[in-house]
Design a protein around this motif. Sequence first.
Motif, short mmCIF file in Angstrom:
data_model
loop_
_atom_site.label_atom_id
_atom_site.label_comp_id
_atom_site.label_asym_id
_atom_site.label_seq_id
_atom_site.Cartn_x
_atom_site.Cartn_y
_atom_site.Cartn_z
N THR A 306 0.81 -1.22 0.00
CA THR A 306 0.00 0.00 0.00
C THR A 306 0.84 1.26 0.00
OG1 THR A 306 -1.84 1.12 1.12
CG2 THR A 306 -0.17 0.15 2.52
N PHE A 307 0.37 2.25 -0.71
CA PHE A 307 0.73 3.65 -0.51
C PHE A 307 -0.58 4.40 -0.67
CE2 PHE A 307 2.04 7.93 -1.31
CZ PHE A 307 3.17 8.10 -0.53
N GLY A 308 -1.32 4.48 0.41
CA GLY A 308 -2.64 5.10 0.39
C GLY A 308 -3.72 4.10 0.04
N THR A 309 -3.59 3.43 -1.11
CA THR A 309 -4.51 2.37 -1.50
C THR A 309 -3.71 1.09 -1.72
OG1 THR A 309 -4.36 3.03 -3.82
CG2 THR A 309 -6.19 3.94 -2.54
N ASP A 310 -4.42 -0.04 -1.72
CA ASP A 310 -3.77 -1.34 -1.77
C ASP A 310 -3.61 -1.84 -3.20
OD1 ASP A 310 -3.74 -1.34 0.98
OD2 ASP A 310 -5.44 -2.70 1.21
N GLN A 311 -2.56 -2.62 -3.38
CA GLN A 311 -2.30 -3.28 -4.66
C GLN A 311 -1.94 -4.74 -4.41
OE1 GLN A 311 -2.38 -2.22 -8.11
NE2 GLN A 311 -2.30 -4.46 -8.19
N ALA A 312 -2.72 -5.65 -4.97
CA ALA A 312 -2.42 -7.08 -4.88
C ALA A 312 -1.41 -7.45 -5.96
CB ALA A 312 -3.70 -7.90 -5.05
N ALA A 313 -0.55 -8.41 -5.63
CA ALA A 313 0.47 -8.82 -6.61
C ALA A 313 0.99 -10.20 -6.25
CB ALA A 313 1.62 -7.82 -6.64
N VAL A 314 1.60 -10.86 -7.23
CA VAL A 314 2.29 -12.13 -7.02
C VAL A 314 3.79 -11.85 -7.04
CG1 VAL A 314 2.76 -14.40 -7.98
CG2 VAL A 314 0.44 -13.49 -8.05
N LEU A 315 4.49 -12.33 -6.01
CA LEU A 315 5.92 -12.10 -5.88
C LEU A 315 6.68 -13.40 -6.16
CD1 LEU A 315 8.39 -10.39 -5.06
CD2 LEU A 315 7.92 -11.03 -2.68
N ASP A 316 7.59 -13.35 -7.11
CA ASP A 316 8.48 -14.47 -7.39
C ASP A 316 9.64 -14.40 -6.40
OD1 ASP A 316 10.73 -16.00 -8.50
OD2 ASP A 316 9.52 -16.18 -10.31
N VAL A 317 9.73 -15.39 -5.52
CA VAL A 317 10.72 -15.37 -4.45
C VAL A 317 12.14 -15.41 -4.99
CG1 VAL A 317 11.60 -16.72 -2.48
CG2 VAL A 317 9.14 -16.40 -2.79
N ASN A 318 12.36 -16.09 -6.08
CA ASN A 318 13.72 -16.27 -6.61
C ASN A 318 14.22 -15.06 -7.39
OD1 ASN A 318 14.01 -18.99 -5.60
ND2 ASN A 318 12.56 -19.60 -7.19
N THR A 319 13.32 -14.43 -8.15
CA THR A 319 13.75 -13.29 -8.99
C THR A 319 13.42 -11.94 -8.38
OG1 THR A 319 11.66 -13.17 -10.22
CG2 THR A 319 13.35 -14.72 -11.02
N GLY A 320 12.49 -11.91 -7.42
CA GLY A 320 12.06 -10.64 -6.84
C GLY A 320 11.06 -9.90 -7.70
N GLN A 321 10.65 -10.51 -8.81
CA GLN A 321 9.70 -9.85 -9.70
C GLN A 321 8.32 -9.82 -9.07
OE1 GLN A 321 9.53 -11.41 -13.66
NE2 GLN A 321 7.73 -10.20 -14.25
N LEU A 322 7.69 -8.66 -9.15
CA LEU A 322 6.35 -8.45 -8.59
C LEU A 322 5.38 -8.23 -9.74
CD1 LEU A 322 5.27 -8.22 -5.59
CD2 LEU A 322 5.26 -5.75 -5.96
N ASP A 324 1.59 -7.41 -10.72
CA ASP A 324 0.34 -6.89 -10.16
C ASP A 324 -0.86 -7.74 -10.59
OD1 ASP A 324 1.72 -4.88 -8.95
OD2 ASP A 324 1.13 -3.31 -10.37
N ILE A 325 -1.81 -7.85 -9.67
CA ILE A 325 -3.12 -8.45 -9.96
C ILE A 325 -4.12 -7.30 -9.97
CG2 ILE A 325 -4.90 -10.06 -9.21
CD1 ILE A 325 -2.75 -11.59 -7.69
N GLU A 326 -4.77 -7.08 -11.07
CA GLU A 326 -5.70 -5.97 -11.16
C GLU A 326 -7.05 -6.39 -10.58
OE1 GLU A 326 -4.75 -3.02 -11.82
OE2 GLU A 326 -2.74 -3.74 -12.31
N LEU A 327 -7.40 -5.79 -9.46
CA LEU A 327 -8.67 -6.04 -8.79
C LEU A 327 -9.42 -4.72 -8.64
CD1 LEU A 327 -7.49 -8.46 -5.93
CD2 LEU A 327 -8.60 -9.08 -8.09
N PRO A 328 -10.75 -4.74 -8.68
CA PRO A 328 -11.52 -3.50 -8.58
C PRO A 328 -11.72 -3.05 -7.13
CG PRO A 328 -13.01 -5.33 -8.90
CD PRO A 328 -11.62 -5.91 -8.94
N VAL A 329 -10.65 -3.12 -6.32
CA VAL A 329 -10.75 -2.76 -4.91
C VAL A 329 -9.58 -1.85 -4.54
CG1 VAL A 329 -12.05 -4.81 -4.21
CG2 VAL A 329 -9.55 -4.89 -4.23
#
Length: 653
Positions: A306-322, A324-329
């Motif tokens: 979050t920075f003010g509003t929330d963002q869902a995402a999938v994090l790859d533990v090995n590469t650190g790549q994030l 985003d999952i686009e959700l209407p919330v």
Amino acid sequence: MTEPRIAPYGTWTSPISAESLASSGHPVGGGAYAGDEVWWQELRPTEGGRISIRRAGQAGEPVDVLPQPWNARTRVHEYGGGAWTVAGLADGPPVLVFANFDDQRVYRLDVDTVGAAPTPLTPDGLGMRFAELQYRGAEIIAVRETHSGGDLERDIVAIPLDGSAAADAGRIRSIVAGSRFLASPRLSPDGTMIAWIAWEHPQMPWDGTELRVGSLGDDGRVLDWRTLAGSTTESVLQPEWRDEQSLFVISDRTGWWNLYLLDLGSQSPEARALHTAPRDFGGALWMLGTTWYSVLDSDTLLTVSTFGTDQAAVLDVNTGQLSDIELPVDSVSFGARRGDRILVTGGSAVLASGLRELDLQTGVLTDIRLSVDDLPDDAYLPTAAARTFGTADRPVHTFVYEPANPDFAAPEGELPPFVAFVHGGPTSRTVPAVNPAIAYFTSRGIGVVDINYGGSTGYGREYRDRLRGQWGIVDVDDTVAAVRGLAEAGLADGSRLAIRGGSAGGWTVLASLTQSDVFACGASYFGVAELTLFAQETHDFESRYIDGLVGPLPEAAALYEERAPLNNVDGLSCPVLLLQGLDDEIVPPSQAERFRDALEAKGLKHAYLAYEGESHGFRRASTIISATEAELSFYGQVMGFTPVDVPVLELKG
């Protein structure tokens, strides 16, 4: 299309009534999978504010898993959390295990047994409370809080599911103790170790905590433990096992709560950052059992930042790549998972909050149970505009909700009254939401600005620490800056500004009214009015909170007196509405009563409404209706408009 009627702000009629707030609103959360069903917790205002556990019936309508009068709510830390869980026994259907509010005992309910009643798992009358319940084999792992005379102890325990501890407290196994506060117990996959979070007075969990890991002996008790991360100035949260030798954890060591991985195989494990970003992947641990990420597998995490509003995402533990999952919330938290399905709680300014199920493969979000039964037409719901006031060096983050009602328009040239909503905590935050309490006002022509003043979470540790030693100053200055900014922008009538808040937000209400002349009036819901007696009278969890917000006693005794709104009533010149639950253990009624007495002594207009059976946060329908209508009447009397269809609140003074 009918032309809107011209009527002054504050006098508009609305389909959103106080009764509808109480009857259709029922906050939902805590979803779990139980066999093929989804169970959730639901606050029932029309049932005395009890928390029921519910599931979908045959016709899709919710039915109680936990019937009246049982109430799944724990008082550990007074805020509770993790008051129920599902025990998926191998030899039968799912079993509900819950802490009952009235006696704080843990019970087992065999839901699919006809005529079954809850049976106790813990003893009565020994001052025990339990939270963060987790099913593990033939036991429930929990955080226990024991009140004995004037003493208070906490430990992590195992409660047998067979009910043998109901009459023999010795059957409850104490796994580990040794700290004033403990949270997030997590057994390793092979059951040989346990990880948990610990901290001591005067720290709060957002100030500094420690991640500890202990080895378990043959008796299931910790033999020895070591601290792997955290300190009095580093907040670590939510350990989760990756495998038998490594742990995920959240830490704010960089100034932001980010995710790390710890390898226990080395003598001095180093935390490896998984993804470094100026966003918070954690938050304030007010309620036990709160989580901010989910382990999908050893190489993948489902995260919320979050920075003010929330963002869902999938994090790859090995590469650190994030990714985003686009959700209407705008606010989201993840719960239980089954395969590719995960339960999601959250909402936005245009999407009602509630429990939903997310299909991780398709991205489809399906409603399970919303927190309101009936929403009015979207035209009566305000939009949330993120606006920053203050200065570049001292920003104040807010969400602005302008009046919205398709049936009415204001006379040309009239600006609306505005109410500043000040959240509690103060280490907390507000997010855009379909909030019926906000829509109640905006649909009547009263604007709302929801303020994340300095000290709020979700904007990094530096923003959070702006309030250290400055409670009653920074929160007041930021709130004043926000409403002045609204007036200067031509959005609000600067002569008709009100402020309302609860708990710590009530403190900011009273402090703002006594320190500035910006507001025409204010409403304090169970607000803190002074600090010296409050520190003595409040509960253990927050009894040293003020050390960081103002300063420790006795060194800061003079500051306690100087900051207290109760001691600054001479600076007050506007009406005040005080609302208080008489069973409140967090902010006792004495706080509101002392301020009421000071208002009476000065002859200032005020009203004091006290509610039997209410504690910290109003839960009963009758209370919600009374308080909401009283607040609207109060604003109308002070700011010069006549609300429609609400009783006139009697003001004294």
